[in-house]
Enzyme design. Structure first.
Site, PDB file in Angstrom:
ATOM      1  N   ASP A  53       0.853  -1.184   0.000  1.00 31.32           N
ATOM      2  CA  ASP A  53       0.000   0.000   0.000  1.00 31.32           C
ATOM      3  C   ASP A  53       0.894   1.241   0.000  1.00 31.32           C
ATOM      4  O   ASP A  53       1.661   1.465   0.936  1.00 31.32           O
ATOM      5  CB  ASP A  53      -0.872  -0.033   1.259  1.00 31.32           C
ATOM      6  CG  ASP A  53      -1.855   1.118   1.263  1.00 31.32           C
ATOM      7  OD1 ASP A  53      -1.924   1.851   0.261  1.00 31.32           O
ATOM      8  OD2 ASP A  53      -2.553   1.272   2.279  1.00 31.32           O
ATOM      9  N   ASP A 366      23.007  18.799 -59.170  1.00 31.75           N
ATOM     10  CA  ASP A 366      22.225  19.223 -58.000  1.00 31.75           C
ATOM     11  C   ASP A 366      21.199  20.275 -58.396  1.00 31.75           C
ATOM     12  O   ASP A 366      20.854  20.437 -59.581  1.00 31.75           O
ATOM     13  CB  ASP A 366      23.200  19.709 -56.900  1.00 31.75           C
ATOM     14  CG  ASP A 366      22.669  19.488 -55.499  1.00 31.75           C
ATOM     15  OD1 ASP A 366      21.866  20.314 -55.040  1.00 31.75           O
ATOM     16  OD2 ASP A 366      23.036  18.484 -54.859  1.00 31.75           O
ATOM     17  N   ASP A 367      20.731  21.014 -57.428  1.00 34.78           N
ATOM     18  CA  ASP A 367      19.669  22.008 -57.567  1.00 34.78           C
ATOM     19  C   ASP A 367      19.945  23.006 -58.708  1.00 34.78           C
ATOM     20  O   ASP A 367      21.092  23.395 -58.926  1.00 34.78           O
ATOM     21  CB  ASP A 367      19.602  22.764 -56.221  1.00 34.78           C
ATOM     22  CG  ASP A 367      18.333  23.559 -56.078  1.00 34.78           C
ATOM     23  OD1 ASP A 367      17.571  23.638 -57.046  1.00 34.78           O
ATOM     24  OD2 ASP A 367      18.128  24.098 -54.981  1.00 34.78           O
ATOM     25  N   ARG A 443      13.001  29.095 -46.591  1.00 33.40           N
ATOM     26  CA  ARG A 443      13.829  29.098 -47.805  1.00 33.40           C
ATOM     27  C   ARG A 443      12.988  29.503 -49.021  1.00 33.40           C
ATOM     28  O   ARG A 443      13.079  28.893 -50.076  1.00 33.40           O
ATOM     29  CB  ARG A 443      14.453  27.714 -48.039  1.00 33.40           C
ATOM     30  CG  ARG A 443      15.757  27.791 -48.817  1.00 33.40           C
ATOM     31  CD  ARG A 443      16.192  26.435 -49.341  1.00 33.40           C
ATOM     32  NE  ARG A 443      17.543  26.542 -49.901  1.00 33.40           N
ATOM     33  CZ  ARG A 443      18.020  25.754 -50.848  1.00 33.40           C
ATOM     34  NH1 ARG A 443      17.277  24.796 -51.356  1.00 33.40           N
ATOM     35  NH2 ARG A 443      19.230  25.915 -51.294  1.00 33.40           N
ATOM     36  N   LYS A 476      19.014  12.303 -55.804  1.00 32.13           N
ATOM     37  CA  LYS A 476      19.159  12.899 -54.473  1.00 32.13           C
ATOM     38  C   LYS A 476      17.813  13.528 -54.141  1.00 32.13           C
ATOM     39  O   LYS A 476      17.366  14.442 -54.835  1.00 32.13           O
ATOM     40  CB  LYS A 476      20.270  13.951 -54.506  1.00 32.13           C
ATOM     41  CG  LYS A 476      20.464  14.672 -53.176  1.00 32.13           C
ATOM     42  CD  LYS A 476      21.696  15.563 -53.266  1.00 32.13           C
ATOM     43  CE  LYS A 476      21.870  16.471 -52.071  1.00 32.13           C
ATOM     44  NZ  LYS A 476      22.965  17.422 -52.271  1.00 32.13           N
ATOM     45  N   TRP A 477      17.171  13.032 -53.095  1.00 30.53           N
ATOM     46  CA  TRP A 477      15.805  13.460 -52.720  1.00 30.53           C
ATOM     47  C   TRP A 477      15.933  14.411 -51.535  1.00 30.53           C
ATOM     48  O   TRP A 477      16.104  13.981 -50.404  1.00 30.53           O
ATOM     49  CB  TRP A 477      14.991  12.218 -52.346  1.00 30.53           C
ATOM     50  CG  TRP A 477      13.553  12.458 -52.033  1.00 30.53           C
ATOM     51  CD1 TRP A 477      13.034  13.107 -50.948  1.00 30.53           C
ATOM     52  CD2 TRP A 477      12.421  12.007 -52.791  1.00 30.53           C
ATOM     53  NE1 TRP A 477      11.666  13.086 -50.982  1.00 30.53           N
ATOM     54  CE2 TRP A 477      11.260  12.414 -52.098  1.00 30.53           C
ATOM     55  CE3 TRP A 477      12.284  11.297 -53.977  1.00 30.53           C
ATOM     56  CZ2 TRP A 477       9.978  12.137 -52.557  1.00 30.53           C
ATOM     57  CZ3 TRP A 477      11.003  11.017 -54.422  1.00 30.53           C
ATOM     58  CH2 TRP A 477       9.866  11.437 -53.727  1.00 30.53           C
ATOM     59  N   ASP A 478      15.816  15.694 -51.805  1.00 30.28           N
ATOM     60  CA  ASP A 478      16.085  16.709 -50.787  1.00 30.28           C
ATOM     61  C   ASP A 478      14.794  17.198 -50.132  1.00 30.28           C
ATOM     62  O   ASP A 478      13.692  17.020 -50.680  1.00 30.28           O
ATOM     63  CB  ASP A 478      16.800  17.887 -51.486  1.00 30.28           C
ATOM     64  CG  ASP A 478      17.685  18.682 -50.540  1.00 30.28           C
ATOM     65  OD1 ASP A 478      17.601  18.473 -49.316  1.00 30.28           O
ATOM     66  OD2 ASP A 478      18.454  19.531 -51.042  1.00 30.28           O
ATOM     67  N   ASN A 480      13.985  20.770 -47.698  1.00 32.93           N
ATOM     68  CA  ASN A 480      14.740  21.846 -47.062  1.00 32.93           C
ATOM     69  C   ASN A 480      13.975  22.812 -46.170  1.00 32.93           C
ATOM     70  O   ASN A 480      14.447  23.920 -45.924  1.00 32.93           O
ATOM     71  CB  ASN A 480      15.461  22.652 -48.153  1.00 32.93           C
ATOM     72  CG  ASN A 480      16.565  21.844 -48.793  1.00 32.93           C
ATOM     73  OD1 ASN A 480      17.409  21.294 -48.103  1.00 32.93           O
ATOM     74  ND2 ASN A 480      16.537  21.727 -50.112  1.00 32.93           N
ATOM     75  N   CYS A 526      17.988  13.371 -48.275  1.00 30.02           N
ATOM     76  CA  CYS A 526      18.721  14.536 -47.803  1.00 30.02           C
ATOM     77  C   CYS A 526      17.690  15.487 -47.235  1.00 30.02           C
ATOM     78  O   CYS A 526      16.571  15.574 -47.746  1.00 30.02           O
ATOM     79  CB  CYS A 526      19.442  15.172 -48.998  1.00 30.02           C
ATOM     80  SG  CYS A 526      20.183  16.779 -48.667  1.00 30.02           S
ATOM     81  N   ASP A 548      25.143  19.121 -44.475  1.00 30.89           N
ATOM     82  CA  ASP A 548      25.605  20.134 -45.428  1.00 30.89           C
ATOM     83  C   ASP A 548      26.984  20.642 -45.039  1.00 30.89           C
ATOM     84  O   ASP A 548      27.649  21.312 -45.826  1.00 30.89           O
ATOM     85  CB  ASP A 548      24.633  21.322 -45.444  1.00 30.89           C
ATOM     86  CG  ASP A 548      23.541  21.125 -46.477  1.00 30.89           C
ATOM     87  OD1 ASP A 548      23.574  20.108 -47.186  1.00 30.89           O
ATOM     88  OD2 ASP A 548      22.658  21.997 -46.572  1.00 30.89           O
TER      89      ASP A 548
HETATM   90  C1  DGJ Z   1      20.365  21.266 -49.436  1.00 26.92           C
HETATM   91  C2  DGJ Z   1      21.274  20.099 -49.634  1.00 26.92           C
HETATM   92  O1  DGJ Z   1      21.671  19.566 -48.415  1.00 26.92           O
HETATM   93  C3  DGJ Z   1      22.466  20.546 -50.474  1.00 26.92           C
HETATM   94  O2  DGJ Z   1      23.375  19.498 -50.598  1.00 26.92           O
HETATM   95  C4  DGJ Z   1      21.968  20.999 -51.810  1.00 26.92           C
HETATM   96  O3  DGJ Z   1      21.396  19.921 -52.490  1.00 26.92           O
HETATM   97  C5  DGJ Z   1      20.958  22.111 -51.619  1.00 26.92           C
HETATM   98  N1  DGJ Z   1      19.920  21.743 -50.711  1.00 26.92           N
HETATM   99  C6  DGJ Z   1      20.348  22.502 -52.939  1.00 26.92           C
HETATM  100  O4  DGJ Z   1      19.364  23.415 -52.794  1.00 26.92           O
END
Ligand code: DGJ
Length: 730
Positions: A53, A366-367, A443, A476-478, A480, A526, A548
């Protein structure tokens, strides 16, 4: 071994090679946690629960003041009937009450491990690899059934847990909290290890005492996040890399999570993990089910190194999927830090030519290749080639790269939309938002509402069209930015708090569809680096851009921290230019190389700007990496010196058959009156004779591990050393 059940006592013993996990139904109703730790042959109940208890601990049985849920170690605790600690779930009923009462109903046991519908999870390839126990609990009044699933990988000493709710009643159930696992420890003699960070500074290891009250890490950002990771470990005081007890928990989920430790009034410790209940609810209508994500639980008494190797092996072999799971990964060059948005086909071709000459295998654009994107202010969502930069299109560029003898890869950020985009102009309501309120940008962009099927379909089509249009072998599939204004116009008011989880379910569906459609493409996830480096993403994409921050010295900590849970093969690691773009530091090409070679090697700099000597160094790095790549990517990883503790870092890799090893040492700052240091390798075979590949010196495995290699005094900052050993065959 396996799952042993004593039918009479309703005692469940999950017995791995080295671990035991024991629970029992008590009073025909409550599922009690009895033990988790080092394997015992047979559990006979020596650690009896002492019923007494306790003042302020209420009693569900009016005839027994010694029984209280407040002091009972439980497997899936509820709120409302006397347990005042963190509950595993909470449900609101039609009448507004949140009191529920789950009682044991039955169990099921079978070989293998089922998939979780719509969610990533670890898996088996053969049903003998694991056994699964389902314990079915029920609240009869509500017609609620809760299935607690436990899968045991006997040989790996891993237990996974997840929960399924089924509404078999007649009223709507509003689920306010649906955690995946809760474990009650009967003492508080632990320290807590978690991973914290920020953009460019991911996965810092933090170790602290636990104290009465709640200690928590979580995310409410819509992503597992760089700030906190869905991982925690309780360790006994004194536990280090090589010895000591560790109880580790990792959630296979990429969205909002909670991971908490609560020390109660009697110094019991409760660990809870799952989807973050903050700003979450889920309306479960009659006939519906809800599946929680999986928690992967690891126990070892051999320290943090062993814990990591258990995670590494499980995640490389039974979380990661697809063609690339068992394949060495290509050495890539990425143009981001070389050009940012400012490139055209000629510039890309020049870098690609240089890259080919030094031995790079894959070029990643890249971008900036789509829409009219010249900076971060436009075009996300418009996945059509930028004619000004690439007038002959992607196919032409990809073919030019391929003609050089390299593969071609492409960047996407599929979950986002720019306000300045055709997609936004046609569908301004396709983003997460709350009607009548202004949008919050991140962004310069908005988050697409992946809880909606039509949005997901559009993205699957847009990305697929590009992938089918050109010879692309890597993506690369980002992602942000984090979620704000979390709301979906497709959901009813009472379902708005489902949005963030529905988004993740939508994302998982999209990734499943795309990766299934393109099985020959290597996907790397990413999120501004390691912002969504989690086990959920690794199920779809077998590697992640770790950070990054490409500065070699920052990377020592980032990669060391990441390795606590995730294997080196999953960590994208690039050599970039100096002064480093993120921190301004100047380090040697050698040190940058050895740090990047400790993961999944790539380059991210304008090779056309390197001197001939530098190009030769890069070439040699690539030759070396190609030789050691199977060892780094499929070998066992041992941490030696912890960069969070001081001025140096070291680790080594050993092949599965122990015939090969590679070790790296890094000294951050040169010191006056520096002590002599010795690096002791780990994981070698003590009886093997090893030859240093460079010097041809011979040493016993026991010598390298027990005595070690004495390091020279080096009067320079940011120095690295590297050794390679092979078993010497006489
Ligand atoms: C963020 C990523 O981490 C970078 O490597 C690069 O791909 C930028 N975005 C591009 O906008």
């Amino acid at each position: 071994m396996g799952i042993n059940i004593d039918e009479e006592q309703l005692l469940f013993h999950l017995q791995g090679k080295k671990t035991s996990y024991v629970m029992q139904v008590t009073r025909d109703a409550y599922l009690v946690h009895l033990y988790w730790g080092k394997r015992v042959h047979t559990y006979r109940g020596s650690n009896k629960i002492i019923f007494m208890d306790r003042v302020f601990s209420p009693n569900p049985d009016p005839l027994d003041r010694t029984f209280s849920l407040d002091t009972l170690p439980q497997e899936y605790p509820a709120y409302g009937r006397g347990d005042f600690r963190v509950p595993a779930y909470e449900i609101q009923l039609d009448n507004g009450s949140t009191v529920t009462d789950l009682r044991y109903k039955k169990y099921r046991m079978y070989k293998g491990k089922p998939k979780l519908k719509g969610l990533p999870s670890t898996y088996v390839e053969d049903e003998n690899e694991a056994e699964t126990l389902e314990i079915i609990m029920e609240d009869k009044l509500l017609g609620l059934t809760v299935t607690l699933s436990y899968s045991l990988y006997e040989d790996r000493d891993v237990i996974t847990r997840s929960v399924q709710f089924a509404n078999r009643g007649s009223q709507n159930l509003k689920m306010l909290r649906t955690l995946s696992a809760s474990v009650d420890f009967r003492d508080d003699e632990y320290e807590l290890i978690t991973l914290h960070g920020a953009h460019g500074n991911e996965k810092n290891i933090v170790r602290r005492e636990i104290v009465p009250g709640i200690q928590m890490v979580d995310s409410c950002r819509g992503a597992s996040s760089p700030q906190q990771a869905p991982f925690l470990a309780l360790v006994r005081k004194g536990t280090d890399e090589d010895q000591g007890e560790v109880y580790a928990f990792n959630l296979v989920y990429s969205g909002n999570f909670t991971a908490q430790v609560q020390v109660d009034q009697y110094r019991n410790t409760r660990v809870s993990m799952g989807i973050n209940p903050f700003d979450f609810s889920w309306l479960l209508e009659p006939g519906e089910t809800f599946q929680t994500p999986e928690v992967v639980m690891v126990y070892t008494d051999k320290g943090l190194g062993d814990m990591s190797r258990i995670y590494h092996e499980l995640y490389s072999e039974r979380l990661s999927r697809g063609l690339f799971r068992d394949k060495v990964r290509p050495i890539l060059i990425n143009n981001w830090e070389a050009t940012y948005f400012d490139f055209n086909a000629e510039k890309i071709e020049q870098i690609a030519k240089e890259a080919k000459q030094v031995g790079v295998e894959l070029f990643v654009l890249d971008d900036g290749w789509f829409g009219k994107r010249d900076d971060s202010s436009s075009s996300l969502g418009d996945w059509v080639v930028n004619q000004r930069k690439l007038p002959n299109g992607l196919v032409d560029l990809a073919n030019r790269v391929r003609n050089l003898g390299m593969e071609f890869g492409l960047w996407f950020e599929p979950e986002m939309v720019s306000i300045d985009s055709d997609l936004y102009r046609s569908h301004p309501d396709w983003c997460l938002h709350v009607p009548d309120r202004p949008y919050t940008l991140g962004r310069n962009q908005l988050v697409l509402d992946f809880s909606r099927q039509e949005v997901c379909d559009y993205i699957v089509k847009g990305v697929s069209d590009i992938l089918s249009s050109a010879p692309i072998t890597y993506v690369k599939w980002d992602m942000n930015r984090h979620m704000t204004d979390v709301g979906s116009i497709a959901l009813q008011p009472e379902r708005q708090r489902e949005t963030a989880h529905r988004y993740i379910l939508g994302l998982y569906k999209v990734m499943e569809e795309i990766t299934t459609k393109f099985p020959d493409i290597l996907f790397e996830s990413c999120s501004s680096g390691g912002g969504r480096f989690d086990a959920g993403m690794l199920y779809y994409m077998p590697q992640t851009w770790t950070s990054d921050n490409t500065d070699a010295i920052s990377r020592l900590k980032i990669q060391y921290g990441t390795s606590l849970v995730y294997p080196p093969i999953t960590m994208g690691a690039h050599v970039s230019s100096v002064p480093n773009h993120q921190v301004g530091r100047i380090t040697s090409l050698e040190t940058r190389g050895y740090v990047a070679m400790s993961g999944n090697l790539g380059y991210e700099l304008d090779l056309t700007k390197l001197t001939l000597e530098e190009k030769e160094v890069v070439k040699q790095q690539i030759v070396l990496y190609k030789e050691i790549r199977p060892l780094i990517q499929f070998g066992r990883f041992y941490r030696i010196f912890n960069p969070f503790d001081g001025n140096e870092a070291a680790w080594n890799f050993v092949s599965e058959d122990q015939s090969e090893a590679a070790a790296s040492y890094f000294k951050v700052l040169s010191e006056p009156a520096a002590p002599l240091r010795t690096i002791k390798l780990k994981g070698l075979h003590p009886d093997y004779l090893y030859q240093n590949v460079e010097t041809e010196e011979l040493y016993g495995g026991d010598e390298l591990m027990n005595i070690g290699i004495t390091l020279p005094i080096i009067k320079q900052d940011f120095v690295s050393m590297f050794w390679r050993f092979k078993k010497y065959r006489m």
